[in-house]
Design an enzyme around this catalytic site. Structure first.
Site, PDB file in Angstrom:
ATOM      1  CG  HIS A   1      -5.751  -2.422   0.307  1.00 32.58           C
ATOM      2  ND1 HIS A   1      -5.215  -1.772  -0.789  1.00 32.58           N
ATOM      3  CD2 HIS A   1      -5.046  -1.981   1.385  1.00 32.58           C
ATOM      4  CE1 HIS A   1      -4.250  -0.953  -0.381  1.00 32.58           C
ATOM      5  NE2 HIS A   1      -4.122  -1.065   0.925  1.00 32.58           N
TER       6      HIS A   1
ATOM      7  CB  SER B   1      -0.962  -0.038   1.193  1.00 33.10           C
ATOM      8  OG  SER B   1      -1.981   0.926   1.054  1.00 33.10           O
TER       9      SER B   1
ATOM     10  CG  ASP C   1      -7.259  -2.370  -3.486  1.00 29.99           C
ATOM     11  OD1 ASP C   1      -7.984  -1.792  -2.646  1.00 29.99           O
ATOM     12  OD2 ASP C   1      -6.006  -2.301  -3.475  1.00 29.99           O
TER      13      ASP C   1
END
Length: 283
Positions: A254, A108, A224
């Site tokens: 995610h 991320s 996601d």
């Protein structure tokens, strides 16, 4: 498995917390994990268990303002501070794992930190793995957050905003979501300076994608809702270095390492590690 905890000094004299997990004997590789916004080094158990069981050492850092490391939660004055954190962390790993193939794994926001770093400092690394990077954020970078960050960043840089992250969008494992929501080391705040710096770092990384010169594995869940897979696909297409792989996880959210079926994703990760080891060291 041997587990250790320690600190490493970064820019400004900050003592950053990190953890390490090593298999018995000599590890095949060393993998350095950089976490996402609001999380910490302890949220990667599936990766640790999978890779260490297969002979790899795993190290994970708490960036400044996160987890057990000092600093205002979710704040920095310059993205270069993260580069200094990563540099200090990799230096420590290299000292403890001399001669070992070393890989950077960013998830991320950590994927953005890693790409920003390796575009400038690829030396000493055997490759990189990027998971769910924020090239097109839909769940976090709201218009209000972006506008507030741009206006307030120079006037009141430490002003904190709530990060509107939907916990249910992290993965499809209800137990993992419950753990996330109850984790005292998780926070959902960022400063306006952090937000402005993250926006600028993302734009810079995308503009310099063609300059990447390290083997790259990109992972992204197709479903996601926080960072879109389409953004990662576009970045992948901008990378001109031929040693690149994009793995889109069907139905994935995610966190590919937390979703059901994560073993198949981590198998791809280990294949990336093994295929980029020195020939004489491969199994």
């Amino acid at each position: 498995m041997e587990h250790t905890e320690d600190t490493v000094e970064s820019a400004g004299g900050l003592k950053l917390y990190y953890q390490a997990w090593r298999p018995p004997g000599q590890p095949r590789t060393a993998v350095a994990i950089i976490h996402g916004i609001g999380e910490h080094s302890g949220r990667f158990k599936n990766i640790v268990d999978y890779l260490v069981a297969r002979g790899h050492a795993v190290y994970a850092l708490d960036l400044r303002g996160h987890g057990r490391s000092p600093g205002q939660r979710g704040h920095l004055m310059s993205w270069s501070e993260y580069r200094e954190d990563v540099k200090a962390f990799l230096g420590r790993i290299s000292t403890r794992e001399p001669g070992r193939p070393l890989f950077l794994y960013g998830h991320s926001m950590g994927g953005l930190v890693v790409l920003d770093y390796v575009l400038r400092h690829p030396e000493g690394l055997s490759g990189t793995i990027i998971s769910g990077p924020p090239f097109e954020s839909v769940g976090v970078a709201t218009p209000l957050l972006v506008a507030s960050a741009r206006i307030l960043s120079r006037l009141w840089p430490t002003f904190a905003l709530d990060v509107p992250l939907e916990a249910e969008a992290l993965c499809r494992d209800r137990e993992r979501i419950t753990q996330y929501l109850g984790d005292p080391l998780v926070h959902r705040r960022c400063s306006v300076r952090w937000a402005a710096e993250a926006l600028d770092a993302g734009a810079w990384v995308k503009a310099h994608a063609a300059e990447l010169r390290l083997p790259l594995l990109l992972l992204h869940g197709e479903e996601d809702r926080i960072n879109t897979a389409a953004g990662t696909r576009r970045f992948f297409e901008s990378v001109s270095y031929p040693d690149k792989t994009l793995h889109l996880v069907p139905g994935g959210y995610h966190e590919p390492h937390s979703d059901p079926g994560y073993e198949q994703v981590l198998q791809r990760v280990e294949e990336h590690l093994l295929s980029h080891m020195p020939e004489a060291a491969r199994p």
